[in-house]
Write an enzyme that holds these catalytic residues in place. Structure first.
Site, mmCIF file in Angstrom:
data_model
loop_
_atom_site.group_PDB
_atom_site.id
_atom_site.type_symbol
_atom_site.label_atom_id
_atom_site.label_comp_id
_atom_site.label_asym_id
_atom_site.label_seq_id
_atom_site.Cartn_x
_atom_site.Cartn_y
_atom_site.Cartn_z
ATOM 1 N N HIS A 1 0.796 -1.234 0.000
ATOM 2 C CA HIS A 1 0.000 0.000 0.000
ATOM 3 C C HIS A 1 0.825 1.279 0.000
ATOM 4 O O HIS A 1 0.303 2.357 -0.243
ATOM 5 C CB HIS A 1 -0.945 0.030 1.210
ATOM 6 C CG HIS A 1 -0.260 0.434 2.483
ATOM 7 N ND1 HIS A 1 0.479 -0.436 3.236
ATOM 8 C CD2 HIS A 1 -0.189 1.630 3.112
ATOM 9 C CE1 HIS A 1 0.976 0.196 4.279
ATOM 10 N NE2 HIS A 1 0.595 1.458 4.241
ATOM 11 N N ARG A 2 2.130 1.195 0.265
ATOM 12 C CA ARG A 2 2.957 2.406 0.359
ATOM 13 C C ARG A 2 3.056 3.094 -0.995
ATOM 14 O O ARG A 2 3.236 2.444 -2.028
ATOM 15 C CB ARG A 2 4.358 2.049 0.839
ATOM 16 C CG ARG A 2 4.413 1.544 2.264
ATOM 17 C CD ARG A 2 4.703 2.655 3.222
ATOM 18 N NE ARG A 2 4.742 2.140 4.597
ATOM 19 C CZ ARG A 2 4.921 2.902 5.655
ATOM 20 N NH1 ARG A 2 5.071 4.201 5.514
ATOM 21 N NH2 ARG A 2 4.941 2.385 6.858
#
Length: 358
Positions: free
Chosen positions: A203-204
């Protein structure tokens, strides 16, 4: 005494849960939910499963650029603080909600307490790094989860108001792991046997917003030959579709795509995985707590203790490094130093707050 807690993203709900349980025995707690994560699976289910009180204020900021999000949160949080006049504002972690809550409070001369202070990746390209550094430098009470975090603060000249408490996520895991074992049906629902699959989360922004990095990670998943359970963050779905990668993942025989799962289901998926691939700081820690090998899809981590103890390996987005770690990485199991405390971080935080000058 009145404490305002500011949260907005799912890791903060996990951190808030054990602290809130203790705080409410002593104080009047007002919860502001910024709405940074606005998807049901990303937040409301966490409040239900973790038995967190409904937020007193839901600001509904939603997604947007960093400037838009932080600015809107700052404006709306300020309005609540002017109305409520708390003695202390409590913020968690390293999100835009964290920074906005801290800035709104300090501008109104309200004391700020930062849970998970002192973490550093030393990579200022990460928005999370900027958020945590700025928040630490305006906070009055800095609750550091590890000795490394305390040392980082001291190196930046922050020595007053620093408390080594241990990690509140360890508190949360100890409290919830048995509840998860009894109530979660996620393994049955997905047709999984314990230790037969890998668990992945991505998700980064450094991974999702970069086509080459995301494509390399996805290719490694597909080519690994391992069954991989991949709960997909809404942000990640968006970029997978933009880059034309989603359909290939859907067709892959070895990849099980799911929506984001609740905290209890996530604990069970983590506990029963052979290995975990992630770019999440929280998942790195939970893998360590549960003694599951972790392959981190980043070049650096704030949680250096997990690497030092040999339970975590950093591979970035390099496909060959990811595949090699999937095949070969195995912790010796000999080093486990319990550097994250004794599971009583929440009580230690409450003890400090009880003595706050009003």
């Amino acid at each position: 005494m009145k404490v305002v807690t500011v949260v907005g993203a799912r890791p903060q709900f996990v951190k808030m849960a054990p602290v809130s349980r203790v705080l409410r025995g002593y104080f009047d707690e007002i919860v502001i939910h910024t709405g940074q994560h606005y998807d049901y699976e990303m937040n409301r289910v966490f409040f239900e499963q973790l038995n967190i009180p409904e937020p007193d204020y839901y600001l509904g900021v939603g997604s947007g650029t960093h400037g838009y999000q932080t600015g809107e949160m700052l404006k709306r949080i300020e309005g609540v603080l002017v109305k409520e006049k708390p003695d202390l504002v409590l913020v968690y972690g390293d999100t835009n909600s964290t920074l906005a809550g801290a800035l709104a409070a300090v501008k109104l001369h309200i004391k700020v307490a930062h849970v998970e202070a002192g973490l550093r990746s030393f990579d200022r390209r990460m928005p999370e790094e900027v958020n945590r550094v700025l928040t630490d430098h305006v906070s009055d009470y800095l609750f550091a989860p590890t000795e490394t975090a305390v040392k980082n603060l001291h190196n930046e000249g922050i020595k007053e108001g620093v408390y080594l408490t241990g990690d509140v996520m360890y508190d949360a895991l100890l409290y919830n792991i048995e509840i998860a074992r009894k109530n979660s049906k996620i393994l049955k629902e997905l047709g999984l046997r314990p230790k037969s699959y890998l668990l992945a989360t991505v998700h980064r922004a450094e991974n999702t917003d970069d086509k080459d990095r995301l494509e390399s990670i996805v290719s490694a998943f597909v080519e690994s030959g391992e069954e991989i359970v991949f709960p997909v963050h809404p942000r990640t779905v968006k970029f997978l579709r933009v880059y034309g990668l989603y359909e290939g993942l859907e067709r892959a025989d070895n990849v099980i795509l799911t929506k984001p799962v609740g905290y209890l289901d996530m604990l069970m998926l983590e506990k029963n995985a052979k290995k975990i691939l992630t770019d999440s700081g929280g998942v790195q820690k939970e893998a360590y707590f549960l003694k599951v090998p972790c392959i981190t899809l980043r070049e650096r981590t704030e949680w250096v203790e997990t690497v030092e103890d040999g339970w975590n390996v950093l591979v970035g987005a390099d496909k060959e490094k990811i595949l090699r770690a999937v095949r070969e990485f195995e912790p010796s199991g000999e080093t486990y130093t319990y550097k994250f405390g004794d599971g009583r971080a929440s009580e230690k935080i409450a003890e400090v707050i009880k003595n706050v000058d009003r």
